[in-house]
Design a protein around this motif. Sequence first.
Motif, PDB file in Angstrom:
ATOM      1  N   PHE A 225       0.833  -1.193   0.000  1.00 55.29           N
ATOM      2  CA  PHE A 225       0.000   0.000   0.000  1.00 55.29           C
ATOM      3  C   PHE A 225       0.876   1.256   0.000  1.00 55.29           C
ATOM      4  CE2 PHE A 225      -2.560  -3.235   2.291  1.00 55.29           C
ATOM      5  CZ  PHE A 225      -3.623  -3.317   1.391  1.00 55.29           C
ATOM      6  N   ASP A 226       0.515   2.207  -0.867  1.00 54.17           N
ATOM      7  CA  ASP A 226       1.207   3.500  -0.863  1.00 54.17           C
ATOM      8  C   ASP A 226       1.191   4.096   0.539  1.00 54.17           C
ATOM      9  OD1 ASP A 226       1.909   4.384  -3.724  1.00 54.17           O
ATOM     10  OD2 ASP A 226      -0.132   3.671  -3.952  1.00 54.17           O
ATOM     11  N   TYR A 227       2.350   4.493   1.014  1.00 49.47           N
ATOM     12  CA  TYR A 227       2.411   5.122   2.334  1.00 49.47           C
ATOM     13  C   TYR A 227       2.166   6.625   2.197  1.00 49.47           C
ATOM     14  CZ  TYR A 227       3.545   5.520   7.237  1.00 49.47           C
ATOM     15  OH  TYR A 227       3.451   5.733   8.592  1.00 49.47           O
ATOM     16  N   ASP A 228       1.307   7.131   3.071  1.00 50.55           N
ATOM     17  CA  ASP A 228       0.905   8.532   3.007  1.00 50.55           C
ATOM     18  C   ASP A 228       2.027   9.426   3.550  1.00 50.55           C
ATOM     19  OD1 ASP A 228      -0.316  10.966   2.946  1.00 50.55           O
ATOM     20  OD2 ASP A 228      -1.776  10.531   4.532  1.00 50.55           O
ATOM     21  N   LEU A 229       2.774  10.018   2.618  1.00 49.27           N
ATOM     22  CA  LEU A 229       3.840  10.950   2.998  1.00 49.27           C
ATOM     23  C   LEU A 229       3.407  12.401   2.873  1.00 49.27           C
ATOM     24  CD1 LEU A 229       6.919   9.207   1.321  1.00 49.27           C
ATOM     25  CD2 LEU A 229       6.133   9.021   3.691  1.00 49.27           C
ATOM     26  N   ALA A 230       2.175  12.634   2.331  1.00 51.41           N
ATOM     27  CA  ALA A 230       1.694  14.016   2.193  1.00 51.41           C
ATOM     28  C   ALA A 230       1.587  14.687   3.551  1.00 51.41           C
ATOM     29  CB  ALA A 230       0.344  14.019   1.474  1.00 51.41           C
TER      30      ALA A 230
END
Length: 299
Positions: free
Chosen positions: A256-261
């Motif tokens: 899963f894409d990790y939320d770095l925003a």
Amino acid sequence: MSIVLADHRYGKAENRVVRFRRDTARHEIVDLNVTTTLRGDFADAYLSGDQSKVLPTDTQKNTVYAYAKEKGVATVEGYALDLARHFVDDVEPVSGARVDVEAYPWTRAQVGGNEHDHTWIRSGAEVRTAAATVSDGDGRQVVHVLAGLKDLTLLKSTGSQFKGFLTDAYTTLPETDDRVMATSLVATWRYGAAALADGFDFDAAYATIREALIEQFATLHSLALQQTLWHMGRSALERVPEAAEIRLLAPNKHHFDYDLARFGTDNHGEVFHAADRPYGLIQAVVANDVFPAAPEAWA
């Protein structure tokens, strides 16, 4: 009400056999885990404790080790078949035998840029598998040989999508045109009668099927892991027509894409969380309809 002994079998599990060939300066290694299972008229051992027809599991263990020397291990399938035939042919109370073998891979150590003659490094988690079943019935002997692999971990960073799926009130998964696809594959195939003739090259067939599975995983633009399994199985049977069917089990190892925003950093499909559970578990059986079904081979 009548209570009966509905089924029974017994054997020796997980005999760890390491066989070296030392007849030349360049040694060879085979590293095995072998399980024997016998069927026959052993009901009295359960119902009354009568052991007169029971071949001790310790004897089975000794046979496993002795055959590694006496018969050798030219291929894991042939070794399993030699053992299964011995138990059925040479031990009178035994009417059926199954021998399961796992083979652990080793690669030669590099020393000074050259392969070392007698030093190896254990090469990953992937395991080659084989099983042979032999049974007597109706005046004839029935033989089945299974081969396969497990824990073949595959991953590709693109070339996979998942969209257009059914949704309901509990669906939260977003559609995607580009995702990481990874699995730890278990594949087992059954050989038809042609492969049981003398001279069939089990090692070459294994290598060909393994290559077909990896190639399809890598090159097919996947619309779903289900579709990928179908193409993997079909390619394997096309390349080795002596194989009657192949059974594939593939956990979907989600990334899963990790939320770095949250930290003011863009993440363009570069950093992922690899989730080990829960996971989708996808299975398929692909068969060559030239061969009859043989459910007893898998029991």
